[in-house]
Design a protein around this motif. Structure first.
Motif, PDB file in Angstrom:
ATOM      1  N   ALA A 189       0.862  -1.183   0.000  1.00 50.10           N
ATOM      2  CA  ALA A 189       0.000   0.000   0.000  1.00 50.10           C
ATOM      3  C   ALA A 189       0.899   1.233   0.000  1.00 50.10           C
ATOM      4  N   LEU A 190       0.568   2.186  -0.852  1.00 49.62           N
ATOM      5  CA  LEU A 190       1.334   3.426  -0.931  1.00 49.62           C
ATOM      6  C   LEU A 190       0.546   4.542  -0.258  1.00 49.62           C
ATOM      7  N   TYR A 191       1.082   5.059   0.841  1.00 48.83           N
ATOM      8  CA  TYR A 191       0.502   6.218   1.512  1.00 48.83           C
ATOM      9  C   TYR A 191       1.045   7.442   0.800  1.00 48.83           C
ATOM     10  N   GLN A 192       0.133   8.295   0.323  1.00 50.27           N
ATOM     11  CA  GLN A 192       0.556   9.382  -0.549  1.00 50.27           C
ATOM     12  C   GLN A 192      -0.416  10.546  -0.516  1.00 50.27           C
ATOM     13  N   TYR A 193       0.039  11.678  -1.038  1.00 49.70           N
ATOM     14  CA  TYR A 193      -0.801  12.854  -1.307  1.00 49.70           C
ATOM     15  C   TYR A 193      -0.917  12.951  -2.817  1.00 49.70           C
ATOM     16  N   ALA A 194      -2.049  13.336  -3.301  1.00 46.84           N
ATOM     17  CA  ALA A 194      -2.301  13.357  -4.748  1.00 46.84           C
ATOM     18  C   ALA A 194      -1.324  14.251  -5.508  1.00 46.84           C
ATOM     19  N   ALA A 195      -1.063  15.461  -5.022  1.00 50.93           N
ATOM     20  CA  ALA A 195      -0.258  16.421  -5.778  1.00 50.93           C
ATOM     21  C   ALA A 195       1.190  16.518  -5.307  1.00 50.93           C
ATOM     22  N   CYS A 196       1.618  15.636  -4.438  1.00 52.12           N
ATOM     23  CA  CYS A 196       3.005  15.633  -3.968  1.00 52.12           C
ATOM     24  C   CYS A 196       3.917  15.181  -5.118  1.00 52.12           C
ATOM     25  N   PRO A 197       4.936  15.970  -5.484  1.00 54.76           N
ATOM     26  CA  PRO A 197       5.783  15.584  -6.614  1.00 54.76           C
ATOM     27  C   PRO A 197       6.533  14.266  -6.394  1.00 54.76           C
ATOM     28  N   ASN A 251      -0.326  -2.829  -9.666  1.00 55.82           N
ATOM     29  CA  ASN A 251      -1.609  -2.431  -9.087  1.00 55.82           C
ATOM     30  C   ASN A 251      -1.496  -2.385  -7.560  1.00 55.82           C
ATOM     31  N   ILE A 252      -0.835  -1.350  -7.081  1.00 58.38           N
ATOM     32  CA  ILE A 252      -0.616  -1.166  -5.645  1.00 58.38           C
ATOM     33  C   ILE A 252      -1.723  -0.264  -5.106  1.00 58.38           C
ATOM     34  N   ASN A 253      -2.260  -0.644  -3.962  1.00 55.78           N
ATOM     35  CA  ASN A 253      -3.322   0.123  -3.329  1.00 55.78           C
ATOM     36  C   ASN A 253      -2.805   1.514  -2.938  1.00 55.78           C
ATOM     37  N   LEU A 254      -3.513   2.565  -3.337  1.00 58.40           N
ATOM     38  CA  LEU A 254      -3.154   3.938  -2.986  1.00 58.40           C
ATOM     39  C   LEU A 254      -3.989   4.378  -1.787  1.00 58.40           C
ATOM     40  N   VAL A 255      -3.325   4.919  -0.773  1.00 57.40           N
ATOM     41  CA  VAL A 255      -3.986   5.354   0.451  1.00 57.40           C
ATOM     42  C   VAL A 255      -3.747   6.845   0.609  1.00 57.40           C
ATOM     43  N   ASP A 256      -4.834   7.618   0.742  1.00 57.21           N
ATOM     44  CA  ASP A 256      -4.723   9.064   0.921  1.00 57.21           C
ATOM     45  C   ASP A 256      -4.302   9.366   2.357  1.00 57.21           C
ATOM     46  N   ALA A 257      -3.103   9.869   2.523  1.00 56.71           N
ATOM     47  CA  ALA A 257      -2.557  10.135   3.855  1.00 56.71           C
ATOM     48  C   ALA A 257      -3.125  11.414   4.474  1.00 56.71           C
ATOM     49  N   LYS A 258      -3.958  12.131   3.750  1.00 56.66           N
ATOM     50  CA  LYS A 258      -4.571  13.338   4.323  1.00 56.66           C
ATOM     51  C   LYS A 258      -5.782  13.001   5.194  1.00 56.66           C
ATOM     52  N   GLN A 259      -6.365  11.828   5.009  1.00 54.55           N
ATOM     53  CA  GLN A 259      -7.484  11.422   5.850  1.00 54.55           C
ATOM     54  C   GLN A 259      -6.956  11.122   7.248  1.00 54.55           C
TER      55      GLN A 259
END
Length: 118
Positions: free
Chosen positions: A42-50, A65-73
């Motif tokens: 799982a990749l913890y990430q922000y959408a617009a982070c370069p 196909n790695i699960n994307l996790v929004d770290a802002k939540q």
């Protein structure tokens, strides 16, 4: 400052959309095996982070196909801080043999993906 970051973030997302890398083509059987292996990631990430965009581009390039996790939540942010040790993105959560490893830094993550899946 918020407006400047917001604008730059949208520019990064637009350029990433326009110049998206081509997905790697594999035989269906091989892709199924890789899809099964990526279920533990799982990749913890922000959408617009370069740096997150850099990792997502590598994932697309390798057709992972790695699960994307929004770290802002808040719940994801709390989990990342509690289990990973720090609030930093991108962060790849690797579950393997009943153990969880947290891998930070875009360069380390892309190196890991290149070694494991190429």
């Amino acid at each position: 400052m918020f407006i400047v970051r917001w604008i730059l973030g949208r520019i990064i997302l637009l350029l990433n959309f326009v110049f998206a890398p081509k997905k790697r083509q594999r035989p269906p059987e091989q892709q199924d095996v890789i899809d099964q292996q990526t279920q533990s990631l799982a990749l913890y990430q922000y959408a617009a982070c370069p740096f997150c965009v850099k990792v997502r581009r590598e994932m697309r390039r390798q057709n992972l196909n790695i699960n994307l996790v929004d770290a802002k939540q808040e719940s994801n942010k709390a989990l990342l801080t509690a289990e990973g040790g720090k609030l930093q993105v991108p962060c790849l959560r690797i579950e393997q043999d009943g153990q969880t490893q947290w891998l930070y830094e875009s360069k380390a993550i892309t190196s890991y993906l290149n070694e494991r899946f190429v």
